[in-house]
Design a protein around this motif. Structure first.
Motif, PDB file in Angstrom:
ATOM      1  N   UNK A  80       0.832  -1.203   0.000  1.00  0.00           N
ATOM      2  CA  UNK A  80       0.000   0.000   0.000  1.00  0.00           C
ATOM      3  C   UNK A  80       0.868   1.255   0.000  1.00  0.00           C
ATOM      4  N   UNK A  81       1.931   1.237   0.804  1.00  0.00           N
ATOM      5  CA  UNK A  81       2.811   2.396   0.883  1.00  0.00           C
ATOM      6  C   UNK A  81       3.504   2.638  -0.457  1.00  0.00           C
ATOM      7  N   UNK A  82       3.997   1.562  -1.070  1.00  0.00           N
ATOM      8  CA  UNK A  82       4.657   1.677  -2.370  1.00  0.00           C
ATOM      9  C   UNK A  82       3.680   2.223  -3.411  1.00  0.00           C
ATOM     10  N   UNK A  83       2.477   1.626  -3.464  1.00  0.00           N
ATOM     11  CA  UNK A  83       1.485   2.050  -4.453  1.00  0.00           C
ATOM     12  C   UNK A  83       1.082   3.505  -4.240  1.00  0.00           C
ATOM     13  N   UNK A 136       4.326   5.957  -5.120  1.00  0.00           N
ATOM     14  CA  UNK A 136       4.620   5.939  -6.558  1.00  0.00           C
ATOM     15  C   UNK A 136       3.394   6.398  -7.346  1.00  0.00           C
ATOM     16  N   UNK A 137       2.198   6.042  -6.865  1.00  0.00           N
ATOM     17  CA  UNK A 137       0.980   6.469  -7.543  1.00  0.00           C
ATOM     18  C   UNK A 137       0.813   7.982  -7.533  1.00  0.00           C
ATOM     19  N   UNK A 138       1.108   8.624  -6.406  1.00  0.00           N
ATOM     20  CA  UNK A 138       1.039  10.079  -6.350  1.00  0.00           C
ATOM     21  C   UNK A 138       2.005  10.711  -7.359  1.00  0.00           C
ATOM     22  N   UNK A 139       3.217  10.165  -7.414  1.00  0.00           N
ATOM     23  CA  UNK A 139       4.201  10.691  -8.361  1.00  0.00           C
ATOM     24  C   UNK A 139       3.734  10.481  -9.795  1.00  0.00           C
ATOM     25  N   UNK A 140       3.163   9.307 -10.083  1.00  0.00           N
ATOM     26  CA  UNK A 140       2.685   9.024 -11.429  1.00  0.00           C
ATOM     27  C   UNK A 140       1.525   9.917 -11.833  1.00  0.00           C
ATOM     28  N   UNK A 141       0.595  10.145 -10.900  1.00  0.00           N
ATOM     29  CA  UNK A 141      -0.546  11.018 -11.188  1.00  0.00           C
ATOM     30  C   UNK A 141      -0.082  12.445 -11.437  1.00  0.00           C
ATOM     31  N   UNK A 142       0.878  12.875 -10.671  1.00  0.00           N
ATOM     32  CA  UNK A 142       1.430  14.224 -10.839  1.00  0.00           C
ATOM     33  C   UNK A 142       2.164  14.341 -12.176  1.00  0.00           C
ATOM     34  N   UNK A 143       2.956  13.319 -12.493  1.00  0.00           N
ATOM     35  CA  UNK A 143       3.747  13.339 -13.719  1.00  0.00           C
ATOM     36  C   UNK A 143       2.859  13.366 -14.956  1.00  0.00           C
ATOM     37  N   UNK A 162      -2.376   8.114 -14.396  1.00  0.00           N
ATOM     38  CA  UNK A 162      -0.941   8.121 -14.142  1.00  0.00           C
ATOM     39  C   UNK A 162      -0.624   7.424 -12.831  1.00  0.00           C
ATOM     40  N   UNK A 163      -1.488   7.669 -11.833  1.00  0.00           N
ATOM     41  CA  UNK A 163      -1.314   6.999 -10.547  1.00  0.00           C
ATOM     42  C   UNK A 163      -1.562   5.511 -10.630  1.00  0.00           C
ATOM     43  N   UNK A 164      -2.606   5.129 -11.388  1.00  0.00           N
ATOM     44  CA  UNK A 164      -2.922   3.701 -11.522  1.00  0.00           C
ATOM     45  C   UNK A 164      -1.804   2.962 -12.253  1.00  0.00           C
ATOM     46  N   UNK A 165      -1.315   3.542 -13.345  1.00  0.00           N
ATOM     47  CA  UNK A 165      -0.311   2.850 -14.158  1.00  0.00           C
ATOM     48  C   UNK A 165       1.002   2.699 -13.399  1.00  0.00           C
ATOM     49  N   UNK A 167       1.946  -0.687 -11.390  1.00  0.00           N
ATOM     50  CA  UNK A 167       3.158  -1.388 -11.840  1.00  0.00           C
ATOM     51  C   UNK A 167       4.136  -1.570 -10.689  1.00  0.00           C
ATOM     52  N   UNK A 168       4.282  -0.532  -9.860  1.00  0.00           N
ATOM     53  CA  UNK A 168       5.182  -0.634  -8.708  1.00  0.00           C
ATOM     54  C   UNK A 168       4.672  -1.664  -7.712  1.00  0.00           C
ATOM     55  N   UNK A 169       3.356  -1.700  -7.498  1.00  0.00           N
ATOM     56  CA  UNK A 169       2.774  -2.665  -6.559  1.00  0.00           C
ATOM     57  C   UNK A 169       2.987  -4.095  -7.039  1.00  0.00           C
ATOM     58  N   UNK A 170       2.770  -4.337  -8.332  1.00  0.00           N
ATOM     59  CA  UNK A 170       2.948  -5.687  -8.865  1.00  0.00           C
ATOM     60  C   UNK A 170       4.423  -6.086  -8.889  1.00  0.00           C
ATOM     61  N   UNK A 171       5.303  -5.123  -9.172  1.00  0.00           N
ATOM     62  CA  UNK A 171       6.738  -5.412  -9.129  1.00  0.00           C
ATOM     63  C   UNK A 171       7.166  -5.754  -7.706  1.00  0.00           C
TER      64      UNK A 171
END
Length: 211
Positions: A30-33, A36-43, A73-76, A80-84
């Protein structure tokens, strides 16, 4: 965003053991998702909506209080980070993906309510149908929300917000809120009847693409 993420995490945690995944090992996921999700959504937001602003002032990326998030962006990146991370920790990746799928749709449903309050992610401008009724009090400072028995059935207007202002337009975020919640229910039903790992995740991609 916070409420959407918490709701998704609760769904995943309550179903983990029935999905063949040790729920106690998902806390770090959850922490990783989330991070990284916040960064992805922002990006994705700055890549699509405000690239000029980002290049003029790169530090705006870290000023989260100024808004600007693109959900997928957050989901992708977060997904991906969560599954990795799940693969690295030896968890069944496709079983985890199936757990994530309905939760993502629930998160999207809640997240689009945030879009409505922010005045973003709306549809095109359109006229207010004749005889439409405003659900909000006259003079409401935020805007107006009309309903009608004629297409397009719901029309909104914002006096403030990050999108168009003082323009009647289609409430696509409200429609997607309802559609995503329906997909959450459908995918939850499919998850309880799954026979092979990965199918629910695949259905999420197919059904959301249709929506």
């Amino acid at each position: 965003i916070t409420l959407a993420f918490l709701a998704a995490a609760i769904v995943i945690q309550t179903r983990a053991d029935r999905g063949g995944v040790d729920g106690d090992r998902l806390v770090a996921l959850y922490l990783v998702a989330f991070l990284v999700g916040l960064a992805g959504a922002r990006l994705l937001h700055f890549t699509i909506a405000e690239p000029g602003r980002f290049f003029r002032d790169p530090l705006v990326f870290f000023r989260f209080w100024e808004g600007g998030f693109a959900f997928w962006g957050g989901v992708i990146l977060g997904g991906a980070a969560a599954l990795a991370w799940a693969r690295w920790r030896g968890l069944p990746v496709w079983a985890v993906a199936d757990l994530l799928a309905p939760a993502v749709m629930l998160g999207l449903s809640i997240g689009r309510i945030g879009c409505f309050f922010a005045g973003c992610c709306h549809g095109r401008g359109c006229p207010v149908p004749e005889g439409a009724v405003n659900l909000l009090p006259a003079g409401f400072p935020g805007g107006a929300l009309w309903v009608s028995s004629r297409p397009p059935f719901v029309v909104e207007l914002f006096h403030h917000g990050v999108g168009l202002r003082d323009t009647p337009m289609l409430p696509t975020h409200l429609w997607e809120c309802v559609a995503a919640f329906v997909l959450f229910l459908v995918l939850s039903w499919a998850w309880r009847r799954r026979r092979h790992d990965g199918r629910v995740f695949g259905w999420m991609l197919v059904l959301y693409a249709v929506v």
